[in-house]
Design an enzyme around this catalytic site. Sequence first.
Site, PDB file in Angstrom:
ATOM      1  N   SER A 123       0.839  -1.203   0.000  1.00  0.00           N
ATOM      2  CA  SER A 123       0.000   0.000   0.000  1.00  0.00           C
ATOM      3  C   SER A 123       0.879   1.260   0.000  1.00  0.00           C
ATOM      4  O   SER A 123       1.656   1.461  -0.925  1.00  0.00           O
ATOM      5  CB  SER A 123      -0.953  -0.050   1.195  1.00  0.00           C
ATOM      6  OG  SER A 123      -1.974   0.914   1.075  1.00  0.00           O
ATOM      7  N   ASP A 177     -10.152  -4.488  -4.382  1.00  0.00           N
ATOM      8  CA  ASP A 177      -9.525  -3.536  -3.459  1.00  0.00           C
ATOM      9  C   ASP A 177     -10.318  -2.223  -3.412  1.00  0.00           C
ATOM     10  O   ASP A 177     -10.410  -1.522  -4.418  1.00  0.00           O
ATOM     11  CB  ASP A 177      -8.089  -3.257  -3.917  1.00  0.00           C
ATOM     12  CG  ASP A 177      -7.263  -2.528  -2.877  1.00  0.00           C
ATOM     13  OD1 ASP A 177      -7.834  -1.793  -2.061  1.00  0.00           O
ATOM     14  OD2 ASP A 177      -6.032  -2.702  -2.890  1.00  0.00           O
ATOM     15  N   HIS A 208      -8.164  -5.127   0.130  1.00  0.00           N
ATOM     16  CA  HIS A 208      -6.880  -4.463   0.394  1.00  0.00           C
ATOM     17  C   HIS A 208      -6.151  -5.251   1.473  1.00  0.00           C
ATOM     18  O   HIS A 208      -6.221  -4.915   2.660  1.00  0.00           O
ATOM     19  CB  HIS A 208      -7.132  -3.014   0.821  1.00  0.00           C
ATOM     20  CG  HIS A 208      -5.905  -2.162   0.789  1.00  0.00           C
ATOM     21  ND1 HIS A 208      -5.213  -1.886  -0.373  1.00  0.00           N
ATOM     22  CD2 HIS A 208      -5.231  -1.516   1.770  1.00  0.00           C
ATOM     23  CE1 HIS A 208      -4.182  -1.103  -0.105  1.00  0.00           C
ATOM     24  NE2 HIS A 208      -4.167  -0.873   1.187  1.00  0.00           N
TER      25      HIS A 208
END
Length: 229
Positions: A123, A177, A208
């Site tokens: 991320s 996601d 995610h």
Amino acid sequence: MTTAAPALLETVELETGPQPAWTVLWLHGLGDSGEGWAPVVPELLRQDWPSVRFVFPHAPVRPVTINNGVRMPAWYDIRDFQDLANRADAEGVEQSVAQVEALIAREAERGVPASRVILAGFSQGGAITLAAGLRRREPLAGLIALSTYLPLGERLIREAAPQASAQPVFMAHGSHDPVVPFQGGQLAAAGLRSLGFEVEWHTYPMAHQACGEEIEAVADWLGRRFAQA
């Protein structure tokens, strides 16, 4: 006037054997810490690997705009959640890249040159991985970017160092996601390929997050990097 080197970030470190020949420098996501990804090490390890030092730094604590200015571990401020190209603040990205470079330099001092350093991230950490990787004039052994995107839009593509494309890249993304859109990861991979990067891309039916199959694929990719040295 010379610019002072950034203070070294605090880290969690795990060594798989004496005198590590390789380093995997792994950057966590927003609000997490180095401890958050350290448990992945036993899942990654293979018996035929050389000794590896895994380094998990803690991101600086800073206010995050989309979270009402609450201070938390973050590699940069997130000012606009919807507009991916303008999500990351440039100053925060630059500061974090400099801090990552300081950790890479420390590995060289400890006997692990850049050519045997893998930079990885999830991320926000993956965004910094790509930002740092694109600037590298001395290529790293590879980049791992999970559930992430290319921060600062096309700017990083324009400013990429010609030598950077020698770094192989592993990218993976969840098709569901809600935090970093799947298309954002695809665009990042396409941008890297346009510069000549070799990108290995994986898609998983997840949100995610990470999954066991993904970690297995990362381990396979790392094993190939170690074997080529």
